[in-house]
Design a protein around this motif. Structure first.
Motif, PDB file in Angstrom:
ATOM      1  N   MET A 115      29.356  56.575  20.442  1.00  0.00           N
ATOM      2  CA  MET A 115      28.182  56.559  19.584  1.00  0.00           C
ATOM      3  C   MET A 115      27.067  57.439  20.138  1.00  0.00           C
ATOM      4  O   MET A 115      25.953  56.991  20.368  1.00  0.00           O
ATOM      5  N   ASN A 116      27.400  58.701  20.386  1.00  0.00           N
ATOM      6  CA  ASN A 116      26.414  59.603  20.957  1.00  0.00           C
ATOM      7  C   ASN A 116      26.046  60.728  19.991  1.00  0.00           C
ATOM      8  O   ASN A 116      25.465  61.714  20.382  1.00  0.00           O
ATOM      9  N   LEU A 117      26.431  60.576  18.719  1.00  0.00           N
ATOM     10  CA  LEU A 117      26.120  61.585  17.722  1.00  0.00           C
ATOM     11  C   LEU A 117      24.793  61.259  17.049  1.00  0.00           C
ATOM     12  O   LEU A 117      24.415  60.099  16.900  1.00  0.00           O
ATOM     13  N   ARG A 118      24.115  62.300  16.593  1.00  0.00           N
ATOM     14  CA  ARG A 118      22.830  62.113  15.926  1.00  0.00           C
ATOM     15  C   ARG A 118      23.033  61.391  14.599  1.00  0.00           C
ATOM     16  O   ARG A 118      23.861  61.768  13.802  1.00  0.00           O
ATOM     17  N   THR A 119      22.307  60.340  14.338  1.00  0.00           N
ATOM     18  CA  THR A 119      22.419  59.602  13.066  1.00  0.00           C
ATOM     19  C   THR A 119      21.298  59.867  12.089  1.00  0.00           C
ATOM     20  O   THR A 119      20.694  60.246  12.164  1.00  0.00           O
ATOM     21  N   GLY A 120      20.444  59.804  11.777  1.00  0.00           N
ATOM     22  CA  GLY A 120      19.313  59.920  10.890  1.00  0.00           C
ATOM     23  C   GLY A 120      18.663  58.548  10.738  1.00  0.00           C
ATOM     24  O   GLY A 120      19.011  57.615  11.426  1.00  0.00           O
ATOM     25  N   ASP A 121      17.746  58.454   9.898  1.00  0.00           N
ATOM     26  CA  ASP A 121      16.995  57.222   9.654  1.00  0.00           C
ATOM     27  C   ASP A 121      17.830  56.306   8.770  1.00  0.00           C
ATOM     28  O   ASP A 121      18.110  56.631   7.618  1.00  0.00           O
ATOM     29  N   LEU A 122      18.218  55.163   9.304  1.00  0.00           N
ATOM     30  CA  LEU A 122      19.014  54.196   8.541  1.00  0.00           C
ATOM     31  C   LEU A 122      18.200  52.973   8.139  1.00  0.00           C
ATOM     32  O   LEU A 122      18.749  51.916   7.848  1.00  0.00           O
ATOM     33  N   SER A 123      16.879  53.114   8.101  1.00  0.00           N
ATOM     34  CA  SER A 123      16.039  52.008   7.651  1.00  0.00           C
ATOM     35  C   SER A 123      16.122  51.873   6.129  1.00  0.00           C
ATOM     36  O   SER A 123      16.390  52.843   5.417  1.00  0.00           O
ATOM     37  N   TRP A 124      15.895  50.654   5.631  1.00  0.00           N
ATOM     38  CA  TRP A 124      15.878  50.397   4.199  1.00  0.00           C
ATOM     39  C   TRP A 124      15.217  49.048   3.972  1.00  0.00           C
ATOM     40  O   TRP A 124      15.015  48.272   4.910  1.00  0.00           O
ATOM     41  N   SER A 125      14.857  48.762   2.738  1.00  0.00           N
ATOM     42  CA  SER A 125      14.296  47.465   2.386  1.00  0.00           C
ATOM     43  C   SER A 125      14.756  47.107   0.980  1.00  0.00           C
ATOM     44  O   SER A 125      15.319  47.951   0.255  1.00  0.00           O
ATOM     45  N   TRP A 126      14.513  45.857   0.593  1.00  0.00           N
ATOM     46  CA  TRP A 126      14.924  45.448  -0.756  1.00  0.00           C
ATOM     47  C   TRP A 126      14.116  46.165  -1.844  1.00  0.00           C
ATOM     48  O   TRP A 126      14.544  46.254  -2.985  1.00  0.00           O
ATOM     49  N   ALA A 127      12.975  46.726  -1.478  1.00  0.00           N
ATOM     50  CA  ALA A 127      12.218  47.536  -2.433  1.00  0.00           C
ATOM     51  C   ALA A 127      13.035  48.734  -2.911  1.00  0.00           C
ATOM     52  O   ALA A 127      12.877  49.184  -4.061  1.00  0.00           O
ATOM     53  N   ASP A 128      13.926  49.255  -2.067  1.00  0.00           N
ATOM     54  CA  ASP A 128      14.801  50.348  -2.486  1.00  0.00           C
ATOM     55  C   ASP A 128      15.744  49.897  -3.599  1.00  0.00           C
ATOM     56  O   ASP A 128      16.046  50.651  -4.535  1.00  0.00           O
ATOM     57  N   VAL A 129      16.222  48.658  -3.512  1.00  0.00           N
ATOM     58  CA  VAL A 129      17.103  48.101  -4.534  1.00  0.00           C
ATOM     59  C   VAL A 129      16.342  47.916  -5.842  1.00  0.00           C
ATOM     60  O   VAL A 129      16.837  48.262  -6.921  1.00  0.00           O
ATOM     61  N   VAL A 130      15.129  47.376  -5.746  1.00  0.00           N
ATOM     62  CA  VAL A 130      14.317  47.156  -6.945  1.00  0.00           C
ATOM     63  C   VAL A 130      13.990  48.488  -7.617  1.00  0.00           C
ATOM     64  O   VAL A 130      14.042  48.611  -8.850  1.00  0.00           O
ATOM     65  N   ARG A 131      13.657  49.495  -6.820  1.00  0.00           N
ATOM     66  CA  ARG A 131      13.350  50.814  -7.385  1.00  0.00           C
ATOM     67  C   ARG A 131      14.550  51.394  -8.125  1.00  0.00           C
ATOM     68  O   ARG A 131      14.421  51.913  -9.237  1.00  0.00           O
ATOM     69  N   LEU A 132      15.735  51.294  -7.520  1.00  0.00           N
ATOM     70  CA  LEU A 132      16.929  51.823  -8.160  1.00  0.00           C
ATOM     71  C   LEU A 132      17.253  51.051  -9.440  1.00  0.00           C
ATOM     72  O   LEU A 132      17.665  51.635 -10.452  1.00  0.00           O
ATOM     73  N   GLY A 133      17.052  49.735  -9.392  1.00  0.00           N
ATOM     74  CA  GLY A 133      17.268  48.934 -10.595  1.00  0.00           C
ATOM     75  C   GLY A 133      16.304  49.294 -11.708  1.00  0.00           C
ATOM     76  O   GLY A 133      16.685  49.329 -12.880  1.00  0.00           O
ATOM     77  N   SER A 134      15.054  49.579 -11.348  1.00  0.00           N
ATOM     78  CA  SER A 134      14.061  49.974 -12.345  1.00  0.00           C
ATOM     79  C   SER A 134      14.440  51.303 -12.987  1.00  0.00           C
ATOM     80  O   SER A 134      14.301  51.488 -14.198  1.00  0.00           O
ATOM     81  N   GLN A 135      14.926  52.241 -12.184  1.00  0.00           N
ATOM     82  CA  GLN A 135      15.345  53.530 -12.726  1.00  0.00           C
ATOM     83  C   GLN A 135      16.514  53.364 -13.689  1.00  0.00           C
ATOM     84  O   GLN A 135      16.565  54.019 -14.742  1.00  0.00           O
ATOM     85  N   LYS A 136      17.435  52.474 -13.348  1.00  0.00           N
ATOM     86  CA  LYS A 136      18.579  52.256 -14.226  1.00  0.00           C
ATOM     87  C   LYS A 136      18.139  51.602 -15.525  1.00  0.00           C
ATOM     88  O   LYS A 136      18.584  51.997 -16.613  1.00  0.00           O
ATOM     89  N   ALA A 137      17.253  50.606 -15.430  1.00  0.00           N
ATOM     90  CA  ALA A 137      16.765  49.941 -16.630  1.00  0.00           C
ATOM     91  C   ALA A 137      16.028  50.921 -17.532  1.00  0.00           C
ATOM     92  O   ALA A 137      16.168  50.885 -18.762  1.00  0.00           O
TER      93      ALA A 137
END
Length: 226
Positions: free
Chosen positions: A187-209
């Protein structure tokens, strides 16, 4: 399965109320909308393979299951639990989903392998460090071809309550080095930002609606013109 239209105060995984009440992606209110086995099957058939890297766009793994793109990784949100009393049905459902996801992965790919997230770990590299930075307290993974599917639980150390749960779909060499067969040094490779929150889910749901509403409006207008 389609996302059903419900009152704005209904406890759906995609509504703003879920930011306060919590959510488990397999349930909409009291209704079971998807199973753990279907989620794992969709990951294996859709996200695993040479063309499975993220393309910068959040998508829908299934009609009731979002997939958040993080460069070469995907995050599949599973649950969000705000602090509440013991015995909360939301917590019971999240625990059940954790067990069912683990069972589905074990059935396909054998026993899980744990990732050491302890502060004094001797090895770990960037992926384990990123998991720890984003609040993960447990992570178990399975090899799905050249990808690793990682079941991640977030929250304070036990006996504290878990807060978030997700599946990560990441390059397998983030967690295992085939050249040395040594998971500790992989596990020595560069990863990126893996943060997230449930607000991301709500935003995606709003876009779909909104997209569904726009389609209905266009259909109505076409009907009136015909």
């Amino acid at each position: 399965m389609a996302i059903h239209a419900e009152p704005s105060d209904a406890p759906t995984p995609f509504g703003p109320v879920s930011l306060r009440s919590g959510a488990v992606i397999t349930f909409s209110g009291e209704q079971l909308v998807v199973t753990a086995d279907r989620i794992v099957d969709a990951i294996e058939s859709t996200l695993v393979g040479a063309s499975s890297a993220g393309d910068g766009r959040d998508q829908w793994l299934l009609s009731d299951v979002p997939a958040l793109s993080r460069d070469v990784a995907w995050i599949i949100p599973l649950s969000w639990e705000p602090p509440s009393s013991d015995g909360d049905p939301m917590r019971d459902r999240a625990t059940q989903l954790w067990s069912e996801i683990r069972g589905a992965c074990e059935h396909r790919h054998g026993l899980q392998i744990g990732i050491d997230l302890s502060p004094d770990r001797e090895f770990g590299g960037s992926y384990a460090a990123e998991l720890a930075r984003t609040g993960a307290r447990r992570a178990d993974w399975w090899a799905f071809g050249d990808r690793a599917v990682v079941l991640v639980v977030y929250g304070p150390p036990l006996p504290g309550l878990k807060t978030l749960m997700a599946l990560h779909v990441v390059p397998r060499n983030w967690v295992w080095d085939d050249s040395t067969r040594d998971k500790a040094t992989a596990m020595n490779l560069r990863t990126g930002d893996l943060s997230w929150s449930w607000a991301d889910v709500v935003r995606l749901g709003s876009q779909k609606a909104q997209g569904l509403a726009d389609n209905l409006t266009e259909a109505d207008e076409e009907g009136q013109d015909s």
